[in-house]
Motif scaffolding. Structure first.
Motif, PDB file in Angstrom:
ATOM      1  N   UNK A 630     -51.453 -22.972   2.599  1.00 54.42           N
ATOM      2  CA  UNK A 630     -50.138 -22.557   2.081  1.00 54.42           C
ATOM      3  C   UNK A 630     -50.152 -21.151   1.488  1.00 54.42           C
ATOM      4  N   UNK A 631     -51.327 -20.676   1.076  1.00 57.27           N
ATOM      5  CA  UNK A 631     -51.397 -19.333   0.496  1.00 57.27           C
ATOM      6  C   UNK A 631     -51.368 -18.241   1.567  1.00 57.27           C
ATOM      7  N   UNK A 632     -51.696 -18.618   2.808  1.00 59.60           N
ATOM      8  CA  UNK A 632     -51.771 -17.609   3.867  1.00 59.60           C
ATOM      9  C   UNK A 632     -50.799 -17.855   5.015  1.00 59.60           C
ATOM     10  N   UNK A 633     -50.154 -19.031   5.034  1.00 59.44           N
ATOM     11  CA  UNK A 633     -49.299 -19.380   6.170  1.00 59.44           C
ATOM     12  C   UNK A 633     -47.952 -19.871   5.642  1.00 59.44           C
ATOM     13  N   UNK A 634     -46.865 -19.101   5.965  1.00 61.88           N
ATOM     14  CA  UNK A 634     -45.546 -19.448   5.453  1.00 61.88           C
ATOM     15  C   UNK A 634     -45.053 -20.790   6.009  1.00 61.88           C
ATOM     16  N   UNK A 635     -45.426 -21.108   7.270  1.00 63.01           N
ATOM     17  CA  UNK A 635     -45.001 -22.388   7.872  1.00 63.01           C
ATOM     18  C   UNK A 635     -45.613 -23.556   7.108  1.00 63.01           C
ATOM     19  N   UNK A 636     -46.909 -23.435   6.782  1.00 61.75           N
ATOM     20  CA  UNK A 636     -47.575 -24.490   6.016  1.00 61.75           C
ATOM     21  C   UNK A 636     -46.947 -24.617   4.641  1.00 61.75           C
ATOM     22  N   UNK A 637     -46.632 -23.461   4.016  1.00 63.59           N
ATOM     23  CA  UNK A 637     -45.998 -23.477   2.697  1.00 63.59           C
ATOM     24  C   UNK A 637     -44.659 -24.201   2.762  1.00 63.59           C
ATOM     25  N   UNK A 638     -43.858 -23.872   3.795  1.00 55.77           N
ATOM     26  CA  UNK A 638     -42.542 -24.490   3.925  1.00 55.77           C
ATOM     27  C   UNK A 638     -42.653 -25.986   4.223  1.00 55.77           C
ATOM     28  N   UNK A 639     -43.637 -26.352   5.043  1.00 59.99           N
ATOM     29  CA  UNK A 639     -43.841 -27.760   5.386  1.00 59.99           C
ATOM     30  C   UNK A 639     -44.181 -28.572   4.137  1.00 59.99           C
ATOM     31  N   UNK A 640     -45.132 -28.064   3.339  1.00 62.42           N
ATOM     32  CA  UNK A 640     -45.540 -28.779   2.123  1.00 62.42           C
ATOM     33  C   UNK A 640     -44.382 -28.857   1.145  1.00 62.42           C
ATOM     34  N   UNK A 641     -43.638 -27.745   1.008  1.00 67.08           N
ATOM     35  CA  UNK A 641     -42.519 -27.725   0.079  1.00 67.08           C
ATOM     36  C   UNK A 641     -41.438 -28.734   0.487  1.00 67.08           C
ATOM     37  N   UNK A 642     -41.168 -28.800   1.791  1.00 67.51           N
ATOM     38  CA  UNK A 642     -40.137 -29.723   2.282  1.00 67.51           C
ATOM     39  C   UNK A 642     -40.544 -31.177   2.082  1.00 67.51           C
ATOM     40  N   UNK A 643     -41.769 -31.487   2.436  1.00 71.26           N
ATOM     41  CA  UNK A 643     -42.235 -32.875   2.298  1.00 71.26           C
ATOM     42  C   UNK A 643     -42.259 -33.266   0.827  1.00 71.26           C
ATOM     43  N   UNK A 644     -42.671 -32.328  -0.036  1.00 74.92           N
ATOM     44  CA  UNK A 644     -42.704 -32.605  -1.469  1.00 74.92           C
ATOM     45  C   UNK A 644     -41.300 -32.919  -1.983  1.00 74.92           C
ATOM     46  N   UNK A 645     -40.306 -32.110  -1.548  1.00 68.04           N
ATOM     47  CA  UNK A 645     -38.935 -32.343  -1.990  1.00 68.04           C
ATOM     48  C   UNK A 645     -38.411 -33.691  -1.500  1.00 68.04           C
ATOM     49  N   UNK A 646     -38.662 -33.996  -0.214  1.00 66.93           N
ATOM     50  CA  UNK A 646     -38.195 -35.280   0.339  1.00 66.93           C
ATOM     51  C   UNK A 646     -38.830 -36.447  -0.407  1.00 66.93           C
ATOM     52  N   UNK A 647     -40.134 -36.332  -0.700  1.00 67.51           N
ATOM     53  CA  UNK A 647     -40.813 -37.393  -1.439  1.00 67.51           C
ATOM     54  C   UNK A 647     -40.169 -37.631  -2.786  1.00 67.51           C
ATOM     55  N   UNK A 648     -39.829 -36.553  -3.489  1.00 69.94           N
ATOM     56  CA  UNK A 648     -39.201 -36.705  -4.801  1.00 69.94           C
ATOM     57  C   UNK A 648     -37.805 -37.306  -4.686  1.00 69.94           C
ATOM     58  N   UNK A 649     -37.057 -36.895  -3.641  1.00 72.13           N
ATOM     59  CA  UNK A 649     -35.726 -37.468  -3.433  1.00 72.13           C
ATOM     60  C   UNK A 649     -35.818 -38.980  -3.217  1.00 72.13           C
ATOM     61  N   UNK A 665     -54.370 -24.540  -6.531  1.00 72.83           N
ATOM     62  CA  UNK A 665     -53.945 -25.540  -7.508  1.00 72.83           C
ATOM     63  C   UNK A 665     -52.729 -25.030  -8.288  1.00 72.83           C
ATOM     64  N   UNK A 666     -52.745 -23.713  -8.633  1.00 78.41           N
ATOM     65  CA  UNK A 666     -51.634 -23.128  -9.384  1.00 78.41           C
ATOM     66  C   UNK A 666     -50.368 -23.092  -8.517  1.00 78.41           C
ATOM     67  N   UNK A 667     -50.514 -22.765  -7.249  1.00 81.34           N
ATOM     68  CA  UNK A 667     -49.357 -22.712  -6.347  1.00 81.34           C
ATOM     69  C   UNK A 667     -48.725 -24.090  -6.180  1.00 81.34           C
ATOM     70  N   UNK A 668     -49.539 -25.090  -6.072  1.00 79.42           N
ATOM     71  CA  UNK A 668     -49.026 -26.455  -5.922  1.00 79.42           C
ATOM     72  C   UNK A 668     -48.306 -26.897  -7.186  1.00 79.42           C
ATOM     73  N   UNK A 669     -48.845 -26.498  -8.344  1.00 79.22           N
ATOM     74  CA  UNK A 669     -48.216 -26.850  -9.613  1.00 79.22           C
ATOM     75  C   UNK A 669     -46.839 -26.198  -9.713  1.00 79.22           C
ATOM     76  N   UNK A 670     -46.763 -24.942  -9.307  1.00 76.85           N
ATOM     77  CA  UNK A 670     -45.491 -24.220  -9.358  1.00 76.85           C
ATOM     78  C   UNK A 670     -44.485 -24.797  -8.361  1.00 76.85           C
ATOM     79  N   UNK A 671     -44.995 -25.337  -7.273  1.00 75.73           N
ATOM     80  CA  UNK A 671     -44.139 -25.936  -6.235  1.00 75.73           C
ATOM     81  C   UNK A 671     -43.559 -27.271  -6.699  1.00 75.73           C
ATOM     82  N   UNK A 672     -44.187 -27.866  -7.722  1.00 78.94           N
ATOM     83  CA  UNK A 672     -43.707 -29.143  -8.244  1.00 78.94           C
ATOM     84  C   UNK A 672     -44.454 -30.348  -7.716  1.00 78.94           C
ATOM     85  N   UNK A 673     -45.572 -30.113  -7.036  1.00 80.08           N
ATOM     86  CA  UNK A 673     -46.383 -31.247  -6.570  1.00 80.08           C
ATOM     87  C   UNK A 673     -46.963 -31.957  -7.793  1.00 80.08           C
ATOM     88  N   UNK A 674     -46.928 -33.269  -7.768  1.00 76.80           N
ATOM     89  CA  UNK A 674     -47.304 -34.036  -8.963  1.00 76.80           C
ATOM     90  C   UNK A 674     -48.806 -34.084  -9.203  1.00 76.80           C
TER      91      UNK A 674
END
Length: 696
Positions: A630-649, A665-674
């Motif tokens: 996710x730190x080097x690939x925008x598609x991976x970042x978007x995929x993780x962010x989307x799945x994280x949001x859907x999971x929370x919904x 670890x810091x990026x995931x925390x900022x993204x809201x991953x639990x």
């Protein structure tokens, strides 16, 4: 004989006699003498007709009868009627000894004949003997009645013959089974061979009846598996015995045959044997019978006969079952087996080996014709299978083993054929592969198969080792739970990664046993260490498909007194969707107890949010192949962010795998991953060490 002794001993009791005498003075004198000796006189008469009436009324034990009487009925006539109607024994007490009178007297079947004047001793001896003979006669007649009743009502057929083979007796059962109505008047003309024509039940060849004098004394000859073709032409399976009838000098007087109808039993036995050796769905022989025929073929193999084993596996059978249901799958198997059977060479063995697998043993097929035969089998199976509104393309993968001096072990032959079939299926199906011992593909698969014995032995000897890796809350790095991981300790005490042995365990259906080992030993560890931490346990697709798993887990929870809330089961996205109904059922049962569930590797498989909404899981684990980039690939970042949001919904907590750096670890925390899990947090360690860490 006991009956005769009892009846003869009863004669000692006070006998009741009746006197029929034309001279009253003689009758009274005789009465006095008899009563003096202890007999009871029931009555006196001098008239034949009256004597018959008195006999019917008083039923004396014996009658002393004079021949010359008053009235129209003389003593012989009266005695004949009395003995015939009431079976009361008669002693003639008369002065007549001429031949004509004696001949007439015989008609009454007297038990004695005493001439007047007589001596008392002579009379009393005659009376005692007559009473004894009467008792014996009654006992014999009773015995005959019992024997007749038994023979007439017994379920076995009974036929007795004379020494010349002519029939002397048949009971009703024998008449019914043979179709012959026995005529007493014609018995001398009917022979046993006419009534009881016997045949071998397998070959239908005639079986001769033994000569009476060929059967040893007291040693009956038993028979079975014989066929009686009766007078009406019916075929009856019988078994029974022949026994000789011998007199006191061991001279054979005839033969007695006892036999019973076992047609129903034979039919049931044949049915059971058929069912034991045949597949009920297709009518083909089953795996056991096929193996027996393969073993027999191999044992008779001389190295020159071109014999071949074909192992067939339907390529799209699971799709048919899942999409159309098991009725459609059954119908497909019936059609395929029918089509193949109609085109096999004579003498071939064709079996359903289980599920969608078939075996064909072809003998005397030249090697240069083998490929053409395999092509024919592919063509016979290939079709578009239509069921209701579904059309599915069907093909088959075939593995071929040619029997030679190197393949004389039937187990090895089947294993080789299975290898070849597997590789044909790996090639895309709708093809055949010949087994080649030097082919690298076969060597690789054989190496995987060797893991079967190794893993089985490891289960028996507890060679597996439990490791764990913590899952932490990203907000404060506190431990949320620990995931149970598995390692295998080899004979040199080196640890083997699951990536090495799990593929073989999954392929050869050992994962349910391994999963149960992990569950059992994890629960034991929790109980013995009194740990309060929550533990995650991974379950394979084979275990989820096991309908008995929930019962096993419940029993283990009770045995180790584990709080179900300490247990979280992890199942992969692919496993859950492939076994959706069973997965939902298992999750529901365990959640009712208090256990939780995590959907592992979400994003690596179907990634269907429709399925996700229907799965009652509490945790969603983000696939590490996306997380790590996710730190080097925008598609991976978007995929993780989307799945994280859907999971929370959907009300789930999310867990990121492969957390390998502080920046990640810091990026995931900022993204809201639990939660997070990975080497940055802690590498996997032996389970026992985690307790020491927790307690410090």
């Amino acid at each position: 004989m006991n009956m005769l002794r009892q009846l003869s001993s009863s004669i000692d009791t006070k006998a009741r006699l009746m006197i029929v005498e034309d001279e009253k003075i003689i009758a009274l004198d005789l009465q006095r003498r008899l009563e003096k000796y202890g007999y009871e006189v029931t009555g006196l008469s001098n008239d034949g007709s009256e004597a018959v009436t008195m006999a019917e009324k008083d039923q004396p034990d014996l009658i002393l009868m004079d021949i010359m009487l008053n009235g129209e009925t003389d003593g012989v006539q009266a005695a004949t009627r009395i003995f015939h109607d009431y079976q009361i024994p008669i002693i003639f007490l008369t002065a007549y000894a001429d031949q004509r009178t004696l001949e007439r007297a015989k008609e009454a079947q007297p038990f004695g004949y005493v001439l007047k004047p007589f001596k008392e001793r002579e009379l009393y001896s005659t009376i005692d003997i007559a009473l004894y003979k009467s008792g014996v006669d009654k006992a014999l007649k009773k015995h005959d009645r019992w024997l007749s009743a038994v023979l007439h009502n017994i379920g076995d057929g009974i036929i007795a013959t004379r020494s010349d083979g002519s029939v002397e007796y048949m009971n009703p059962t024998a008449e019914r089974m043979t179709g012959w109505q026995f005529n007493e008047n014609a018995k001398s003309t009917v022979r046993l061979t006419d009534i009881l024509p016997l045949h071998d039940s397998q070959t239908h060849l005639n079986v001769p009846i033994p000569e009476p004098d060929s059967i040893p004394v007291d040693s009956p000859v038993f028979f079975e598996n014989l066929l009686l073709i009766n007078k009406a032409g019916a075929h009856i399976h019988i078994e029974g015995s022949f026994a000789g009838i011998y007199d006191e000098s061991k001279v054979c007087e005839g033969l007695v045959v006892a036999f019973q109808d076992v047609t129903t039993i034979k039919t049931m036995s044949d049915t059971i044997m058929y069912q034991a050796s045949h597949d009920s769905l297709t009518g083909l022989i089953n795996r056991d019978e096929f193996f027996a025929q393969l073993k027999r073929t191999i044992s008779e193999h001389n190295g020159n006969t071109p014999d071949h084993l074909l192992y067939l596996d339907i390529d799209q059978f699971k799709v048919v079952n899942d999409l159309c249901g098991h009725l459609a799958g059954d119908e497909l198997l019936r059609r395929i087996s029918k089509d193949i059977r109609a085109h096999l060479p004579p003498g071939s063995a064709f079996a359903r080996l289980g599920g969608d697998e078939f075996g064909i043993l072809v003998q005397n097929l030249p090697n240069d014709e083998l490929s053409g035969f395999c092509e024919q089998m592919l063509s016979l199976v290939q079709r578009n299978f239509t069921w209701k509104h579904n059309v599915i393309s069907i093909s088959v993968s075939i593995g071929v083993v040619t029997l030679d001096q190197a393949t004389l072990d039937p187990y090895a032959v089947l294993a080789a054929a299975d290898d070849a079939t597997y590789l044909a299926k790996e090639s895309g199906g709708n093809t055949y592969r010949f087994y080649r011992t030097a082919d690298f593909s076969f060597l690789k698969r054989r190496g995987e198969m060797q893991w079967v014995a190794r893993l089985t032995k490891s289960l028996e000897n507890d060679r597996f080792v439990l490791f764990e890796q913590p899952i932490v809350h990203l907000s404060d790095s506190s431990i949320a739970k620990r995931e149970i991981l598995l390692r295998l300790r080899d004979d040199e005490d080196e640890l083997i990664s699951p990536q090495v042995f799990i593929p073989a365990a999954e392929r050869y259906n050992l994962m349910p046993a391994i999963d149960r080992w992990v569950i059992r030993n994890t629960f034991r560890f929790i109980a013995e260490s009194e740990s309060t931490i929550k533990y995650s346990i991974n379950l394979s697709g084979a275990s989820i498909a096991d309908e008995n798993l929930s019962g096993y887990v419940t029993a283990q929870l009770e045995e180790h007194a584990i709080n179900p809330e300490q247990i979280c089961f992890e199942i992969t996205e692919t496993t859950a969707i492939e076994n959706l109904s069973r997965a939902i059922d298992f999750i529901t049962r365990m959640r009712d107890l208090g256990a939780t569930f995590a959907l592992d590797d979400f994003g690596s498989g179907f990634s269907s949010f429709t399925y996700l909404r229907n799965l009652p899981v509490q945790y969603l684990k983000l696939d590490g192949s996306y997380v790590k980039d996710i730190l080097s690939d925008k598609v991976s970042m978007q995929m993780v962010d989307s799945i994280n949001d859907i999971g929370h919904v959907l009300g789930m907590q999310t867990i990121a795998e492969y957390v390998r750096s502080a920046e990640l670890m810091r990026a995931l925390r900022e993204m809201g991953v639990d939660m997070g899990q990975g080497y940055e947090i802690q590498k996997p360690a032996p389970l026992a060490d985690s307790i020491a860490i927790d307690r410090r």
